[in-house]
Design an enzyme around this catalytic site. Structure first.
Site, PDB file in Angstrom:
ATOM      1  N   PHE A 158     -45.508  33.822 -29.335  1.00 20.01           N
ATOM      2  CA  PHE A 158     -44.617  34.988 -29.377  1.00 20.01           C
ATOM      3  C   PHE A 158     -44.792  35.823 -30.644  1.00 20.01           C
ATOM      4  O   PHE A 158     -44.448  36.998 -30.665  1.00 20.01           O
ATOM      5  CB  PHE A 158     -43.139  34.529 -29.272  1.00 20.01           C
ATOM      6  CG  PHE A 158     -42.589  34.010 -30.581  1.00 20.01           C
ATOM      7  CD1 PHE A 158     -42.097  34.883 -31.546  1.00 20.01           C
ATOM      8  CD2 PHE A 158     -42.592  32.649 -30.860  1.00 20.01           C
ATOM      9  CE1 PHE A 158     -41.620  34.398 -32.761  1.00 20.01           C
ATOM     10  CE2 PHE A 158     -42.120  32.168 -32.070  1.00 20.01           C
ATOM     11  CZ  PHE A 158     -41.632  33.049 -33.027  1.00 20.01           C
ATOM     12  N   GLU A 210     -42.758  22.292 -39.794  1.00 23.66           N
ATOM     13  CA  GLU A 210     -42.891  23.747 -39.857  1.00 23.66           C
ATOM     14  C   GLU A 210     -41.524  24.335 -39.492  1.00 23.66           C
ATOM     15  O   GLU A 210     -40.993  24.040 -38.420  1.00 23.66           O
ATOM     16  CB  GLU A 210     -43.952  24.217 -38.855  1.00 23.66           C
ATOM     17  CG  GLU A 210     -44.155  25.713 -38.893  1.00 23.66           C
ATOM     18  CD  GLU A 210     -45.146  26.207 -37.840  1.00 23.66           C
ATOM     19  OE1 GLU A 210     -45.078  25.756 -36.687  1.00 23.66           O
ATOM     20  OE2 GLU A 210     -45.974  27.063 -38.190  1.00 23.66           O
ATOM     21  N   SER A 222     -47.794  26.295 -31.140  1.00 23.97           N
ATOM     22  CA  SER A 222     -47.255  25.207 -31.960  1.00 23.97           C
ATOM     23  C   SER A 222     -48.144  23.955 -31.888  1.00 23.97           C
ATOM     24  O   SER A 222     -48.990  23.827 -30.986  1.00 23.97           O
ATOM     25  CB  SER A 222     -45.852  24.869 -31.475  1.00 23.97           C
ATOM     26  OG  SER A 222     -45.918  24.484 -30.122  1.00 23.97           O
ATOM     27  N   LYS A 256     -52.663  34.726 -20.617  1.00 21.55           N
ATOM     28  CA  LYS A 256     -51.299  34.251 -20.316  1.00 21.55           C
ATOM     29  C   LYS A 256     -50.511  34.398 -21.612  1.00 21.55           C
ATOM     30  O   LYS A 256     -50.495  33.523 -22.460  1.00 21.55           O
ATOM     31  CB  LYS A 256     -51.362  32.780 -19.856  1.00 21.55           C
ATOM     32  CG  LYS A 256     -50.191  32.324 -18.995  1.00 21.55           C
ATOM     33  CD  LYS A 256     -48.828  32.493 -19.631  1.00 21.55           C
ATOM     34  CE  LYS A 256     -48.548  31.475 -20.696  1.00 21.55           C
ATOM     35  NZ  LYS A 256     -47.276  31.763 -21.432  1.00 21.55           N
ATOM     36  N   CYS A 286     -47.761  32.286 -38.956  1.00 27.41           N
ATOM     37  CA  CYS A 286     -48.436  31.004 -39.183  1.00 27.41           C
ATOM     38  C   CYS A 286     -49.038  30.942 -40.569  1.00 27.41           C
ATOM     39  O   CYS A 286     -49.376  29.872 -41.058  1.00 27.41           O
ATOM     40  CB  CYS A 286     -49.522  30.781 -38.140  1.00 27.41           C
ATOM     41  SG  CYS A 286     -50.875  31.930 -38.340  1.00 27.41           S
TER      42      CYS A 286
END
Ligand code: NAD
Length: 497
Positions: free
Chosen positions: A150, A382, A227, A174, A282
């Site tokens: 996202f 994280e 993730s 996707k 990230c």
């Protein structure tokens, strides 16, 4: 009532026949902006079949023509830059400046894709044996797929499909079900630029759709960003089905501060790199490692972080936006509570932050901890929110030991005025992307995005030359032609003893 978004299958935007839909919400208001379908098994089959059929023709299109498609696409993306940024800001909550950066970093990869002709050149060697030459040719793989997160709904899809398509493959995207509007618009613009039917497909949905793609016999390669647990699942499942996989995963990035660094630069970089985009990057800095006397700057860091406030994307004074979902916000609140319970000192707590006029937003304010140890969950996990944890050590080697003990290896940075210390750090640290007085060292697309360790599963990285190698395979051709004409030149024989 919000409308369902279409999927791109066989060159047409089609309404899905799905029974289940996922709500796409504005994270500042909870308004439902659209519904994303969960692609049906028939739709997945139709997309793969169309990509497979299109590949046969697309791979024969001359490489300069494929490059020209990317030039036209780059032009359209630039023309639509502001419109795309607003669409992106609306569904992610990012500030307009962050949203523009997201789009722009993607456009830079399209520029790299327009350079595909020289990137697909092979190698040659003459006379590898008597009258024999060898050449290597670079050819596309076939149908490739990309599964995206996202947090960069423009940049990360653009890391993938432009280079894959320019290299002669066809592609099934996707995107994240949390912000699929921007990726749909990116695909519309590729069609407008002239991409033939079937070259790009867009399917929507979550886990079930991904699993069908991971195991589909007609898909050759999988690019994933997201993730850690999902990245591991993608890598294991994709490789078990004998596919090429590159899976970029989560991170915990350390910024090391030596006492000789420029204090003002350190503090402003720490604030921006930890809280920018609400920490949902990230490559965000989530750990500050203060070496020696630099620990005295932590109070000033607190004061600067306290000045930041989140806000709605149209608010020019907002430093960052909300978290993507209520679930994400609750997860970060849980981690902040755990940090306190585990004994870290919370210098700034943003867990109850509110924004006037937006009572339903997924707001979190800047949060700062000190006295953190590697055993605490706020260090290990994280967090993916505007939370910075501070550790204190006495020497640079202790800092290196700490960073190298982390299971992640996406990015790290050192701030110092010493060339020798910086050289030692860049050499010794087991992290794939290192910044020296640069807090977020994301390489431009003529390099590759080179995360290491638990932040990346695979061999060849995103964009740059590595991505072209990921989306292609090499064929070596060894040739001998018999010269039927009479020999006229000198003829030398070497007698080896
Ligand atoms: P996520 O893993 O939840 O989702 C990523 C994609 O995987 C989405 O398209 C989603 O639909 C799909 N997915 C989710 N669960 C799945 C499952 N169980 N099986 C199969 N597919 C599944 O990630 P996110 O929350 O969208 O993104 C944030 C994460 O992405 C963070 O961990 C962040 O560090 C990481 N990220 C990494 C990089 C990098 O380059 N290393 C870049 C950006 C984001």
């Amino acid at each position: 009532m919000a409308k369902a978004i279409p999927q791109l299958i066989a060159g047409q935007w089609r309404e899905s026949r799905a029974r289940e839909f996922i709500e796409v919400t504005d994270p500042a208001t909870q308004e439902v902006l659209a519904l994303a379908p969960k692609a049906t098994a028939e739709e997945i089959e139709a997309a793969v079949a169309s990509a497979k059929a299109a590949f046969l023709a697309w791979r024969e299109v001359p490489v300069p023509e494929r490059a020209r498609l990317m030039l036209r696409y780059q032009h359209l993306l630039k023309e639509s830059h502001d419109e795309l940024a607003e669409l992106l800001a609306g569904e992610t909550g990012k500030t307009l400046a962050d949203a523009k950066g997201d789009v722009w970093r993607g456009i830079e990869v399209v520029e790299q894709a327009a350079n595909i002709a020289s990137l697909m050149m092979g190698e040659t060697a003459e006379n590898v044996a008597c009258d024999i030459d060898t050449a290597s040719w670079v050819q596309p793989l076939g149908v490739c797929t990309g599964i995206t997160p996202f947090n960069f709904p423009a940049m990360i899809p653009l890391w993938m499909f432009p280079l894959a398509i320019a290299a002669g493959n066809t592609f099934i995207l996707k995107p994240s079900e949390q912000d699929p509007l921007t990726p749909n618009r990116l695909a519309e613009l590729l069609i407008e630029a002239g991409a033939p039917k079937g070259v790009l497909q867009v399917l929507h949905g979550g886990r079930e759709v991904v699993d069908s793609l991971l195991t589909h016999p007609d898909i050759r390669a999988i690019s994933f960003v997201g993730s850690v647990p999902v990245g591991q699942h993608i890598y294991r499942t994709g490789t078990a089905h004998l596919k090429r996989v590159q899976a970029f995963a989560g991170a915990k990035n350390h910024l090391v501060i030596l006492p000789d660094a420029n204090k003002e630069q350190v503090l402003s970089n720490l604030v921006g790199a930890s809280c920018g985009a609400a920490g949902q990057r990230c490559m965000a800095i989530s750990v500050a490692v203060f070496v020696g006397e630099s620990r005295q700057w932590i109070d000033e860091l607190r004061a600067q972080m306290a000045e930041l406030r989140p806000g709605y994307w149209k608010d020019e004074h907002a430093a960052f936006g909300p978290l993507i979902s209520q679930q994400a916000k609750q997860r970060v609140q849980r981690l902040i509570a755990e940090g306190k319970a585990e004994g870290a000192e919370c210098l700034l707590d943003g867990s109850l932050c509110t924004v006037e006029g937006y009572p339903k937003g997924n707001w979190l304010g800047p949060t700062l901890f000190r006295g953190v140890t590697p055993k605490m969950s706020i260090y290990r996990e994280e967090i993916f929110g505007p939370v910075l944890v501070c550790l204190e050590v006495d020497t640079l080697d202790q800092a290196i030991e700490l960073v190298n003990a982390s299971p992640y290896g996406n990015g790290t940075s050192i701030f110092t005025r010493s060339g020798g210390a910086a050289r030692h750090y860049q050499h010794a640290v087991n992290v794939g992307q290192v910044g020296i007085n640069v807090a977020i060292p994301v390489p431009l697309p003529f390099f590759s995005f080179t995360g290491w360790k638990g932040s990346f599963y695979g061999d060849l990285h995103a964009y740059g030359k590595q991505a072209v190698r990921f989306y292609t395979e090499t064929k070596t051709v060894t040739t001998r032609w018999f010269d039927e004409s009479p020999v006229t030149g000198p003829n030398m024989t070497i007698h080896l003893k």
